[in-house]
Design a protein around this motif. Structure first.
Motif, short mmCIF file in Angstrom:
data_model
loop_
_atom_site.label_atom_id
_atom_site.label_comp_id
_atom_site.label_asym_id
_atom_site.label_seq_id
_atom_site.Cartn_x
_atom_site.Cartn_y
_atom_site.Cartn_z
N VAL A 39 43.66 43.38 26.73
CA VAL A 39 43.24 42.21 27.50
C VAL A 39 44.28 41.87 28.58
CG1 VAL A 39 42.75 39.73 27.37
CG2 VAL A 39 41.76 41.29 25.68
N VAL A 40 45.55 41.84 28.18
CA VAL A 40 46.62 41.50 29.13
C VAL A 40 46.76 42.57 30.21
CG1 VAL A 40 49.13 41.16 29.34
CG2 VAL A 40 47.86 40.07 27.47
N LEU A 41 46.73 43.85 29.81
CA LEU A 41 46.83 44.93 30.79
C LEU A 41 45.66 44.90 31.78
CD1 LEU A 41 48.47 47.42 31.67
CD2 LEU A 41 47.06 48.77 30.12
N GLY A 42 44.47 44.66 31.26
CA GLY A 42 43.30 44.56 32.13
C GLY A 42 43.43 43.43 33.12
N ALA A 43 43.92 42.29 32.66
CA ALA A 43 44.12 41.15 33.57
C ALA A 43 45.14 41.49 34.65
CB ALA A 43 44.57 39.93 32.77
N ALA A 44 46.20 42.20 34.27
CA ALA A 44 47.21 42.61 35.25
C ALA A 44 46.62 43.55 36.30
CB ALA A 44 48.39 43.28 34.54
N PHE A 45 45.78 44.49 35.85
CA PHE A 45 45.13 45.40 36.80
C PHE A 45 44.23 44.64 37.75
CE2 PHE A 45 45.32 49.29 33.79
CZ PHE A 45 46.60 49.57 34.22
N ALA A 46 43.43 43.74 37.21
CA ALA A 46 42.47 43.00 38.04
C ALA A 46 43.19 42.09 39.03
CB ALA A 46 41.51 42.20 37.16
N LEU A 47 44.19 41.36 38.54
CA LEU A 47 44.89 40.42 39.40
C LEU A 47 45.82 41.10 40.39
CD1 LEU A 47 45.71 37.68 36.74
CD2 LEU A 47 43.95 37.60 38.52
N GLY A 48 46.38 42.24 40.01
CA GLY A 48 47.33 42.92 40.88
C GLY A 48 46.78 44.14 41.59
N ALA A 49 45.47 44.28 41.63
CA ALA A 49 44.86 45.49 42.19
C ALA A 49 45.31 45.77 43.62
CB ALA A 49 43.34 45.40 42.12
N ALA A 50 45.35 44.76 44.46
CA ALA A 50 45.72 44.97 45.86
C ALA A 50 47.17 45.41 45.99
CB ALA A 50 45.49 43.69 46.66
N TRP A 51 48.02 44.96 45.10
CA TRP A 51 49.42 45.32 45.16
C TRP A 51 49.70 46.64 44.45
CZ3 TRP A 51 53.27 45.62 41.28
CH2 TRP A 51 54.58 45.74 41.77
N LEU A 108 38.99 50.64 41.83
CA LEU A 108 39.12 51.32 40.55
C LEU A 108 40.00 50.51 39.59
CD1 LEU A 108 38.36 53.79 38.93
CD2 LEU A 108 40.21 55.04 40.04
N LEU A 109 41.05 49.92 40.14
CA LEU A 109 41.91 49.08 39.31
C LEU A 109 41.18 47.82 38.87
CD1 LEU A 109 45.25 49.46 41.27
CD2 LEU A 109 44.64 50.48 39.10
N VAL A 110 40.35 47.25 39.73
CA VAL A 110 39.55 46.08 39.35
C VAL A 110 38.56 46.47 38.26
CG1 VAL A 110 37.83 44.42 40.14
CG2 VAL A 110 39.86 44.87 41.53
N ALA A 111 37.93 47.64 38.41
CA ALA A 111 36.99 48.10 37.38
C ALA A 111 37.71 48.28 36.04
CB ALA A 111 36.33 49.40 37.81
N ALA A 112 38.91 48.87 36.07
CA ALA A 112 39.70 49.00 34.84
C ALA A 112 40.09 47.63 34.32
CB ALA A 112 40.94 49.85 35.09
N GLY A 113 40.35 46.70 35.25
CA GLY A 113 40.70 45.34 34.88
C GLY A 113 39.56 44.59 34.21
N VAL A 114 38.35 45.04 34.39
CA VAL A 114 37.20 44.45 33.71
C VAL A 114 36.93 45.20 32.40
CG1 VAL A 114 34.71 44.08 33.88
CG2 VAL A 114 36.18 43.60 35.85
N ALA A 115 37.03 46.51 32.43
CA ALA A 115 36.70 47.33 31.26
C ALA A 115 37.72 47.17 30.12
CB ALA A 115 36.59 48.80 31.65
N LEU A 116 39.00 47.14 30.46
CA LEU A 116 40.03 47.03 29.41
C LEU A 116 39.89 45.74 28.60
CD1 LEU A 116 43.16 48.55 31.13
CD2 LEU A 116 42.25 49.19 28.91
N PRO A 117 39.76 44.57 29.23
CA PRO A 117 39.58 43.36 28.42
C PRO A 117 38.27 43.37 27.63
CG PRO A 117 40.30 42.76 30.61
CD PRO A 117 39.98 44.23 30.63
N GLY A 150 47.23 43.30 17.95
CA GLY A 150 48.17 43.57 19.03
C GLY A 150 47.61 44.54 20.06
N ASP A 151 46.91 45.57 19.60
CA ASP A 151 46.30 46.54 20.51
C ASP A 151 45.22 45.87 21.36
OD1 ASP A 151 46.21 49.54 21.12
OD2 ASP A 151 44.09 49.10 20.72
N GLY A 152 44.40 45.04 20.74
CA GLY A 152 43.36 44.34 21.47
C GLY A 152 43.94 43.38 22.51
N VAL A 153 44.97 42.63 22.12
CA VAL A 153 45.61 41.70 23.05
C VAL A 153 46.26 42.47 24.20
CG1 VAL A 153 47.52 40.03 23.27
CG2 VAL A 153 45.93 39.87 21.34
N PHE A 154 46.90 43.60 23.90
CA PHE A 154 47.52 44.42 24.95
C PHE A 154 46.49 44.86 25.97
CE2 PHE A 154 48.75 48.58 26.65
CZ PHE A 154 49.94 48.23 27.27
#
Length: 121
Positions: free
Chosen positions: A13-25, A36-45, A7-11
């Motif tokens: 991955v999902v949180l990272g995807a949200a950061f990467a996809l929603g960085a501009a917003w 920075l949000l895109v970088a976190a969106g890559v690092a978290l997954p 569950g922690d690993g999936v969380f």
């Protein structure tokens, strides 16, 4: 117990995807630059993926220590960002660097941990 690790690993991955996809917003509301949000969106997954990869190959106590340390650091980073924001500062978003560095450190420590020893019968 392993379900919590999954569950922690999936969380992550999902949180990272949200950061990467929603960085501009999200950059404005979170007070962090988009890059920075895109970088976190890559690092978290990446961290979550390593966590999922080793779920059966690393001892649970190793996972628990790393997860407690990671989540404790996340809580402290969030608290620091809130204090900066409450004081009217604008550097709270930079605390999000934690989300870039911590998952990669977590993944490296987990990957380098000793594997599970086979049961002796």
């Amino acid at each position: 117990m392993r379900a919590g690790v999954v569950g922690d690993g999936v969380f992550k991955v999902v949180l990272g995807a949200a950061f990467a996809l929603g960085a501009a917003w999200l950059d404005g509301p979170l007070g962090a630059p988009s890059w920075l949000l895109v970088a976190a969106g890559v690092a978290l997954p990446a961290g979550g993926g390593v966590e999922l990869r080793y779920v059966r190959h690393r001892p649970l106590p190793v996972y628990l220590r790393l997860m407690i340390t990671y989540d404790g650091g996340w809580a402290l980073a969030t608290l620091a960002a809130l204090v900066v924001a409450w004081r009217g500062g604008t550097a709270g978003g930079e605390v999000w660097l934690y989300q870039v560095v911590a998952p990669l450190v977590f993944a490296a420590l987990l990957a380098s941990a000793a594997p599970v020893r086979p049961a002796v019968s």
